[in-house]
Every structure is written in structure tokens, then in C-alpha cells.
Design an enzyme around this catalytic site. Sequence first.
Site, PDB file in Angstrom:
ATOM      1  N   LYS A 180       0.843  -1.191   0.000  1.00 10.85           N
ATOM      2  CA  LYS A 180       0.000   0.000   0.000  1.00 10.85           C
ATOM      3  C   LYS A 180       0.877   1.239   0.000  1.00 10.85           C
ATOM      4  CE  LYS A 180      -3.967   2.048   2.452  1.00 10.85           C
ATOM      5  NZ  LYS A 180      -4.920   1.866   3.572  1.00 10.85           N
TER       6      LYS A 180
ATOM      7  N   SER B 287      -9.786   1.834   2.459  1.00 10.57           N
ATOM      8  CA  SER B 287      -8.898   2.610   1.613  1.00 10.57           C
ATOM      9  C   SER B 287      -7.823   1.783   0.917  1.00 10.57           C
ATOM     10  CB  SER B 287      -8.220   3.696   2.464  1.00 10.57           C
ATOM     11  OG  SER B 287      -7.397   3.104   3.466  1.00 10.57           O
TER      12      SER B 287
ATOM     13  N   SER C 121     -10.227  -0.583   6.640  1.00 14.95           N
ATOM     14  CA  SER C 121      -9.609  -0.411   5.325  1.00 14.95           C
ATOM     15  C   SER C 121      -8.895  -1.632   4.774  1.00 14.95           C
ATOM     16  CB  SER C 121      -8.629   0.771   5.360  1.00 14.95           C
ATOM     17  OG  SER C 121      -9.334   1.986   5.453  1.00 14.95           O
TER      18      SER C 121
END
Length: 504
Positions: free
Chosen positions: A80, A155, A179
Site C-alpha cells: 500500500k 482505503s 480499510s
Amino acid sequence: MASIDTLTAARIAAGVRAGEFSAREVAEASLDAIEARDGAVQAFLQVVPELALEAADRIDAARAAGEKLPPLAGVPFAIKDNMNLVGTRTTCASRMLADYESVYTATCVQRMLDAGCLPVGKANMDEFAFGSSTDSSAFHPTNNPWDTERVPGGSSGGSAAAVAAGEVPLSLGSDTGGSIRQPAALCGVVGMKPTYGAVSRYGVVAFGSSLDQVGPFARTVEDVALAMGALTCAGRDPYDGTSQDCPVDFLEHLEDPIEGRRVGIIPAFMEAEGLTSEVRAAVESAASALEAQGAELVEVDLPHLDAAIAAYYVIGPAEAFSNLARFDGIRYGYQEEGCANLADQSSRSRAHGFGAEAKRRQLLGAYLLSSGVYDKYYYAAQKARTLITRDYAAAWDRCDAILMPASPRTAFRHGEISDPTQMYLSDLYTISLNIAGNGGITVPVGLGADSGLPVAAQLVGPAFKDRTLLMFARALERGLADAATGAPALSVAPDFAGKGGELA
């Protein structure tokens, strides 16, 4: 010829150790899969073939020298883009950090590298992790591999989509209010938020420091357990004051039976407004699968859970406002040119460097921490946090794990939810774990009868009982598996399976 999306991380590592294929062949297969598939999915913000191939060559050289290989040798993984890795940009999907190049490597990333993983690139995300769709990325949205007109969740949407599209078998995400678990549910993969403190956050750009946690995505529970071992085996990280020692083998009891164990069900959650019939049916199927293996289903009550979203949207924005204050265009971040003075430069740099949702949350945090407001809302939110934590503590007297939805709905279309409040409700079933610090894991259950999109269930466990939580998740996966093949309920999205990424 095998496609990389047919191989789990465990199978790849075993194949590299046995010499069935080289780590370089695996890296090239993953990079080929990204080239073939990511134009449609857009899971990545940056692909780094040179880093992946260099890491692969080190693994192959070690094997040729007769050295013992690490547990995840030759396994490609995505990171990420709020996690630092030297040799990459760490942008947090924001214009504010569009040109920032990492000068150090996050502990969680380094531990995956030490375990033998191959870094193939940085995955897209909602800007600074503010969102549940990955549509708020400053660069481009990510598409759900099961239906590219829909969101992958957020996210950590890029991390989930990369696994669901078969581009990589493993990825890392961060979870502040759901997330990891929500995008895992929407993309049909396994996603775990460990107990707060189990995995170091050093080198991860902070959103909410008392809420953030790093965890893995994979297509099987076994692969998640392997990743958890890599993330925690080196013990406490001295660079993260919240980091704890977790000296357990996450594979040791993975296949243990759950007969006689108790699984909690929260009746109010199953009747909550906004929960679709498809998701309700998925959780009910998960309960039946666990019960069929000897688990006892018991009702539990978490009386203050209704306050979780309200508490989260006080604590989270307040901490975000504090953490993002450093990005002022002077010390860090995008710098506006032609400003009259430093104050003007800071104001204009932040106005143009941050997107709408990042501004919204920082403004909310600034208000909540202001004089006369702080006592009324922030203290109340912390009191609610204490009550929610106590509710969970009382529940563990009645059960070993709790089963609940991970997301109230299946993947929605891009732009379908424009009201921020409605978007925040996407985390209805995940936020309380971040508030209390418990571990949670999303397991795919199948495809919804109406939408044909992935549906999932979430298992929750007590703090620092993540090994037991994985045991329940594996039991659920086993119970849902096809009786003939033993395969997990879902694997790679069918439109992407087999496209590129072949291993000779």
C-alpha cells in the site's frame, strides 16, 4: 504451463525451495500479469520491476549456494502506498506527496523482504487512507476485478484488487476503520487486521495513530498466516512504541478442530438498517458452516456498539488533523510557487495539495480539537471507546470469536455514493474493532445470489489471540470449500484468471 494466479504464496515458496521454478521466473510471471491485467484494474500507482528482479536474483543465488531459504522465498507482494520502501515513491495517493521518494523502509515492509518476498510495486489507495472506495486517490480510481464498473472498497483498494486480479498472491494494507477488511469483502479475498500493536507501524504514514494497524491480503487463510508470521516473527520493533512481542507460530494450530468452541452472534447486527439480504445470507451460511464443524453459536450483546461510528469520526479526524499538520509545503509536501510569504505559501500549498476528503477530515479534526468543543466531543468519544472495549471484554467471557458482516453491501458502482455520511456507513461493521484494538479477519463466502458479486463474513477475536482467530477463519474456509477440490470459496476474478503471468 501454470499461471501465477493458480499458485498460493505457500505453493510458490515451496516450489522455489524445491527448484521447480526460480524466484526470477515467479517475479517475471507476476510482472507479466500486472502488464496484462492492470490496465483494466488500475491497482498499482508504481511498478518496480528492478526491485522485484533484484530480490528474486538474491533468492536464487542463496538457493544455488545451498543456503536455507526464508519462509516466503520468491513470493511477489504489493505494498500500500502509505508504506515506505527505499527505491519507490510513497505518495499516499495524494498530490501533496506526488514526488516524495522514500529515504527509509517501513518495518512491516522490511520484514516481508526478510521473509523472502519480492516487492513488485506500490498499490493505489484512498488519499491518505481517507475513504472506503479508492475513488479519492489523486491519480486514478481502482476498479473491482469482479466488475470493473464498481469500486474495490477502501482505503486499501489497490492492495485488495491486485490479489483478486491474480497479479500478486500477497499484499499489505493498513486498517484504521475497516480499510483491510471492507475491500477484502468487496473483492472476494482474505484480509486481516491484526490486534493493535501486533505489527509495527514504523514507516507507515499515519492517519489515526491510536487506530492504525497493518495487515495482509491473500487468497487463502494459510497465506495470511504465513504473512502474519513474517510480520511478527522478529518481535517488538523498538521504533514503534506501541509494538508488542507476538512470539507465536501462526501455522501451528491452523488446522485444529473448532468442536466445542463458541462463536458469538450479535442479533442486532443481523437486522441493522442497510444490511443487504445477500450479505445477511452470507453470514448465515458462515454460521452454519462453523456450526457443522462442532462450534456452538451463542448470542452476545455489545450494547454500546451504536456509538462506534460517532466515536470514530471524532477520534479519527482529530488524530488525522494532528498527523497531517506536517504537510505544509514548507517542511514536507507539495509546494505552491509565487507566494507572498510563508503563511500564504503554507495555506495555498495545503489548499491545492490535498483533495476534498482529506480537507474535510482535517477541518473536522481542527474543529473537534478547538477550545470549547474538545471537552464536549473528544472526551465523550474517549469515554465511548472505553465502554465499547469493555463490551468486547465481557463478550469474550461467553465466546471465543464473534461472527458478523464485514460490509453492509456488495461492491457499489463508482460515483454511486456521493454523500460522505453514507460512505462512512460502509465501515459500520468494522470500526468497533479499531476502537477496541481487537483482531479481525474477512473470509469470502461466495457470490451474492442477486448481484453475482463477492460476499463475505468477518470473524473477530480477543486482543492478541490472532492465532486462534486464524484457526476459526481456516475452519470457516474449510467448511465453505468445494467438497470435491478443497478449494477456497473464491479465487481470482474470472475475467482475469490466466491472462498473462505464466510460469514455465
